[in-house]
Each structure stands twice: as structure tokens, then as C-alpha cells.
Design a protein around this motif. Structure first.
Motif, PDB file in Angstrom:
ATOM      1  N   ILE A 234      81.394 -24.585  48.541  1.00  0.00           N
ATOM      2  CA  ILE A 234      79.924 -25.348  48.565  1.00  0.00           C
ATOM      3  C   ILE A 234      79.347 -25.803  49.507  1.00  0.00           C
ATOM      4  O   ILE A 234      79.783 -26.854  50.227  1.00  0.00           O
TER       5      ILE A 234
ATOM      6  N   HIS B  25      79.330 -26.247  40.618  1.00  0.00           N
ATOM      7  CA  HIS B  25      78.997 -26.724  42.035  1.00  0.00           C
ATOM      8  C   HIS B  25      79.559 -27.871  42.376  1.00  0.00           C
ATOM      9  O   HIS B  25      79.918 -28.522  43.459  1.00  0.00           O
TER      10      HIS B  25
ATOM     11  N   MET C 221      76.814 -21.688  46.883  1.00  0.00           N
ATOM     12  CA  MET C 221      78.039 -21.392  46.619  1.00  0.00           C
ATOM     13  C   MET C 221      78.379 -20.093  47.126  1.00  0.00           C
ATOM     14  O   MET C 221      77.437 -19.064  46.873  1.00  0.00           O
TER      15      MET C 221
END
Length: 222
Positions: free
Chosen positions: A7, A35, A96
Motif C-alpha cells: 500500500i 487497503h 495497491m
């Protein structure tokens, strides 16, 4: 060598810089689409984030971080475009990235098969690599034979059926060895395949795919 969902907070902040955080609601249900709700809220609060909508178990924790946290729709407030915030649309940088590792390589002769049921059989001699990452980590089974990964900037197709924790890719004569990083999806500017390729093949929304990956892999906030 398990697959890792990375992330990128710099990408998150860059995408958020184009949005009215102080006047909108950030929807961080489903752990912010995989996330990580706590990390996302902490990264955006200094940029003006004031209100979030969260799953009930997370409301108290997020409220303690200094934001207004609710578990129901908030009337009168705009909801941020989460696809742009997380870079799931083409106009922003993906937050991501999913990577795995090459576990082993081997020669595959013409006619030999790989994975469950030998659904794929090599039309010619080649080399293949066993890669960490399977449907247990959100790499959807339908992706076998339909999408490619990237290794050192080069695309390599996934062969046969995706297994629970691994999949097989065709590396041909590429200089790929054990331990090499394999990118399932990420930033196209860095040579990674886009997550929308998965959406096209599976019919699942990019948000669903990201949430599944983020909740089933090791997650590293960078």
C-alpha cells in the motif's frame, strides 16, 4: 515468500490532493477496500479528512484517531470517488500493488501439462516458474490462461488453473530465477499489469478484487 499487497501512501496522498477531503465522507468499509482503514485514515487526516463511514466494529477505533466516524449513510455530504482515491480508475496512480515470488523453475516439454488436471499443455518446449500467490490470496481462479504477470518489466502469462497458494507462469528463455519478484498488478508506469485486466476477465469490480486481495494477503504499508 508469500504474496504481499503493498500500500503506497505517497500515491494515496497524491490522489487525495485532487479531492475536497474536508467537505466529503470517506467510505472505509471493508477495511477501506482492502487497503487498511486505519492506515488510510491516518495518512489522510493531516490533509483535511474529517468524516468517514466505517463498518460498526471499526467506528470507535477510527473515532479515537480524531475523525468523525459513522456506520450509516451521511446525508448532505458528498462521498469521495473511492476509485480515484485508490487509483482504481485510469486517471490516478494505483495505491495497491500485489507481488509474489518465484519459488522454482523447470523445463516443460511439448505436450506436458501443468497445474490441476493438466488443463494447459505446452504447444512447444518452454520453461515455467512456480509463483507464490493463488486463489487463497485473492488471485481469482478464472485468471489462469487469461492474464499475465510481470517479471523485471516483461509480461509472462499465467498457465493452467490457479491453485490455492501458487500459480504457474510461462517464462520461456527469460533470465528468471528463484526469488525473483513477480508483479500481479500495480502501476502501469512501472511496468505492472493493471488490475482492470482482472476485472475484464472475471466480471468482478476492481473494488471487489482489491478488497479480496487486501484481506487475504500480508499487507505492507510503504
Amino acid at each position: 515468500m508469500s504474496p504481499v499487497a503493498r500500500i503506497r501512501l505517497d500515491a494515496l496522498r497524491d490522489n487525495a490532493g485532487r479531492m475536497p477531503l474536508a467537505d466529503a465522507v470517506l467510505d472505509v468499509r471493508w477495511d477501506a477496500w482492502g487497503h487498511g482503514a486505519a492506515a488510510v485514515v491516518a495518512a489522510l487526516r493531516p490533509l483535511g479528512l474529517a468524516t468517514v463511514r466505517a463498518d460498526p466494529p471499526a467506528v470507535a477505533h477510527l473515532a479515537s484517531s480524531g475523525v468523525r466516524a459513522v456506520d450509516a449513510p451521511v446525508s448532505g455530504d458528498d462521498v469521495l470517488d473511492m476509485r480515484k482515491l485508490f487509483g482504481l480508475s485510469e486517471s490516478c496512480t494505483p495505491v495497491m500493488r500485489l507481488s509474489g515470488s518465484v519459488l522454482s523453475t523447470k523445463y516443460l516439454r511439448r505436450g506436458e501439462g501443468v497445474s490441476y488436471g493438466y488443463r494447459y499443455r505446452a504447444p512447444a518446449d518452454t520453461r515455467v516458474a512456480l509463483v507464490s500467490g493463488g486463489y487463497g490470496q485473492g488471485v481469482v481462479r478464472a485468471l489462469g490462461g487469461a492474464v499475465a504477470v510481470s517479471v523485471a518489466g516483461e509480461r509472462h502469462p499465467i498457465l493452467g488453473r490457479v491453485a490455492m497458494d501458487v500459480c504457474v507462469i510461462d517464462i520461456g528463455d527469460a533470465n528468471v530465477g528463484r526469488g525473483e519478484t513477480v508483479w500481479f498488478f500495480g502501476d502501469e508506469a512501472e511496468g505492472h499489469p493493471p488490475l482492470r485486466d482482472w476485472s475484464r476477465v472475471t466480471g468482478l469490480d476492481v473494488a471487489e478484487l482489491a478488497a479480496a486481495v487486501g484481506s487475504h494477503t500480508e499487507r505492507i504499508v510503504e
